[in-house]
Design a protein around this motif. Structure first.
Motif, PDB file in Angstrom:
ATOM      1  N   MET A   1      53.504  24.996 -15.923  1.00 12.35           N
ATOM      2  CA  MET A   1      53.717  23.815 -15.120  1.00 12.35           C
ATOM      3  C   MET A   1      53.050  22.616 -15.804  1.00 12.35           C
ATOM      4  SD  MET A   1      53.009  23.041 -11.130  1.00 12.35           S
ATOM      5  CE  MET A   1      51.254  23.028 -10.967  1.00 12.35           C
ATOM      6  N   ILE A   2      53.716  21.498 -15.792  1.00 18.95           N
ATOM      7  CA  ILE A   2      53.193  20.274 -16.389  1.00 18.95           C
ATOM      8  C   ILE A   2      52.415  19.512 -15.314  1.00 18.95           C
ATOM      9  CG2 ILE A   2      53.782  18.078 -17.440  1.00 18.95           C
ATOM     10  CD1 ILE A   2      56.254  19.465 -18.603  1.00 18.95           C
ATOM     11  N   LYS A   3      51.169  19.133 -15.661  1.00 18.63           N
ATOM     12  CA  LYS A   3      50.308  18.472 -14.686  1.00 18.63           C
ATOM     13  C   LYS A   3      49.483  17.384 -15.363  1.00 18.63           C
ATOM     14  CE  LYS A   3      46.721  19.433 -11.347  1.00 18.63           C
ATOM     15  NZ  LYS A   3      45.764  20.385 -10.830  1.00 18.63           N
ATOM     16  N   TYR A   4      49.348  16.226 -14.705  1.00 20.52           N
ATOM     17  CA  TYR A   4      48.529  15.127 -15.191  1.00 20.52           C
ATOM     18  C   TYR A   4      47.067  15.582 -15.299  1.00 20.52           C
ATOM     19  CZ  TYR A   4      45.887  10.754 -15.056  1.00 20.52           C
ATOM     20  OH  TYR A   4      45.000   9.742 -15.325  1.00 20.52           O
ATOM     21  N   ASN A   5      46.438  15.293 -16.438  1.00 20.87           N
ATOM     22  CA  ASN A   5      45.041  15.653 -16.663  1.00 20.87           C
ATOM     23  C   ASN A   5      44.202  14.372 -16.664  1.00 20.87           C
ATOM     24  OD1 ASN A   5      42.516  16.279 -17.732  1.00 20.87           O
ATOM     25  ND2 ASN A   5      43.340  17.913 -19.011  1.00 20.87           N
ATOM     26  N   PRO A   6      43.502  14.076 -15.557  1.00 15.58           N
ATOM     27  CA  PRO A   6      42.772  12.817 -15.440  1.00 15.58           C
ATOM     28  C   PRO A   6      41.600  12.676 -16.398  1.00 15.58           C
ATOM     29  CG  PRO A   6      42.242  14.245 -13.601  1.00 15.58           C
ATOM     30  CD  PRO A   6      43.358  14.906 -14.365  1.00 15.58           C
ATOM     31  N   THR A   7      41.035  13.774 -16.845  1.00  9.80           N
ATOM     32  CA  THR A   7      39.862  13.678 -17.720  1.00  9.80           C
ATOM     33  C   THR A   7      40.205  13.063 -19.072  1.00  9.80           C
ATOM     34  OG1 THR A   7      40.150  15.927 -18.580  1.00  9.80           O
ATOM     35  CG2 THR A   7      38.756  15.660 -16.632  1.00  9.80           C
ATOM     36  N   ARG A   8      41.439  13.119 -19.463  1.00  8.40           N
ATOM     37  CA  ARG A   8      41.823  12.576 -20.772  1.00  8.40           C
ATOM     38  C   ARG A   8      41.773  11.053 -20.801  1.00  8.40           C
ATOM     39  NH1 ARG A   8      46.414  17.029 -22.328  1.00  8.40           N
ATOM     40  NH2 ARG A   8      44.923  18.738 -22.445  1.00  8.40           N
ATOM     41  N   LEU A   9      42.085  10.422 -19.696  1.00  7.91           N
ATOM     42  CA  LEU A   9      41.997   8.964 -19.635  1.00  7.91           C
ATOM     43  C   LEU A   9      40.539   8.529 -19.749  1.00  7.91           C
ATOM     44  CD1 LEU A   9      43.163   6.157 -19.292  1.00  7.91           C
ATOM     45  CD2 LEU A   9      43.217   6.551 -16.819  1.00  7.91           C
ATOM     46  N   GLN A  10      39.679   9.182 -19.013  1.00  9.71           N
ATOM     47  CA  GLN A  10      38.259   8.857 -19.085  1.00  9.71           C
ATOM     48  C   GLN A  10      37.718   9.097 -20.493  1.00  9.71           C
ATOM     49  OE1 GLN A  10      35.158  11.373 -17.151  1.00  9.71           O
ATOM     50  NE2 GLN A  10      34.835   9.531 -15.909  1.00  9.71           N
ATOM     51  N   HIS A  11      38.147  10.183 -21.112  1.00  9.85           N
ATOM     52  CA  HIS A  11      37.723  10.491 -22.476  1.00  9.85           C
ATOM     53  C   HIS A  11      38.136   9.379 -23.444  1.00  9.85           C
ATOM     54  CE1 HIS A  11      36.888  12.782 -26.098  1.00  9.85           C
ATOM     55  NE2 HIS A  11      38.109  12.481 -26.511  1.00  9.85           N
ATOM     56  N   LEU A  12      39.377   8.960 -23.373  1.00  6.71           N
ATOM     57  CA  LEU A  12      39.859   7.881 -24.252  1.00  6.71           C
ATOM     58  C   LEU A  12      39.059   6.595 -24.041  1.00  6.71           C
ATOM     59  CD1 LEU A  12      43.744   8.158 -24.151  1.00  6.71           C
ATOM     60  CD2 LEU A  12      42.280   8.461 -26.135  1.00  6.71           C
ATOM     61  N   ARG A  13      38.825   6.271 -22.792  1.00  5.43           N
ATOM     62  CA  ARG A  13      38.086   5.043 -22.483  1.00  5.43           C
ATOM     63  C   ARG A  13      36.680   5.095 -23.081  1.00  5.43           C
ATOM     64  NH1 ARG A  13      34.472   3.971 -18.803  1.00  5.43           N
ATOM     65  NH2 ARG A  13      34.921   5.751 -17.458  1.00  5.43           N
ATOM     66  N   ARG A  14      36.031   6.223 -22.930  1.00  3.88           N
ATOM     67  CA  ARG A  14      34.665   6.363 -23.447  1.00  3.88           C
ATOM     68  C   ARG A  14      34.620   6.387 -24.968  1.00  3.88           C
ATOM     69  NH1 ARG A  14      31.982  10.545 -19.086  1.00  3.88           N
ATOM     70  NH2 ARG A  14      31.753   8.989 -17.442  1.00  3.88           N
ATOM     71  N   VAL A  15      35.576   7.050 -25.599  1.00  2.00           N
ATOM     72  CA  VAL A  15      35.624   7.091 -27.063  1.00  2.00           C
ATOM     73  C   VAL A  15      35.785   5.682 -27.626  1.00  2.00           C
ATOM     74  CG1 VAL A  15      37.092   7.805 -29.009  1.00  2.00           C
ATOM     75  CG2 VAL A  15      36.429   9.466 -27.280  1.00  2.00           C
TER      76      VAL A  15
END
Length: 82
Positions: A1-15
């Motif tokens: 199942m395809i599901k939005y992963n919210p932690t990736r947005l936060q990771h990008l922002r912090r990087v």
């Protein structure tokens, strides 16, 4: 199942050394909306237009934000994101 992963947005922002205030201004949303996207609150995920803005800003494809999509379907990520 395809599901939005919210932690990736936060990771990008912090990087990219961005605050929620900075990113929300760049993509034209409220800090509260961005926080909801990052926390994965029920019903909170970027729509297609917002996802495109975020992808363009960080140089990733929409697939980066979803679980259940093969890595081979993703554009090569910059080395600091791996």
């Amino acid at each position: 199942m395809i599901k939005y992963n919210p932690t990736r947005l936060q990771h990008l922002r912090r990087v990219h050394d961005m605050t929620q205030d900075e990113l929300s201004v760049k993509i034209g949303i409220t800090k509260r909306s961005l926080s909801n996207y990052e926390l994965g609150r029920e019903g909170s995920a970027p729509n297609g237009i917002m996802l495109e803005k975020i992808c363009n800003l960080f140089g990733v494809t929409p697939n980066y934000f979803f679980d259940g999509i093969e890595k081979t379907d993703q554009k090569e990520l910059p080395s600091k994101l791996k």
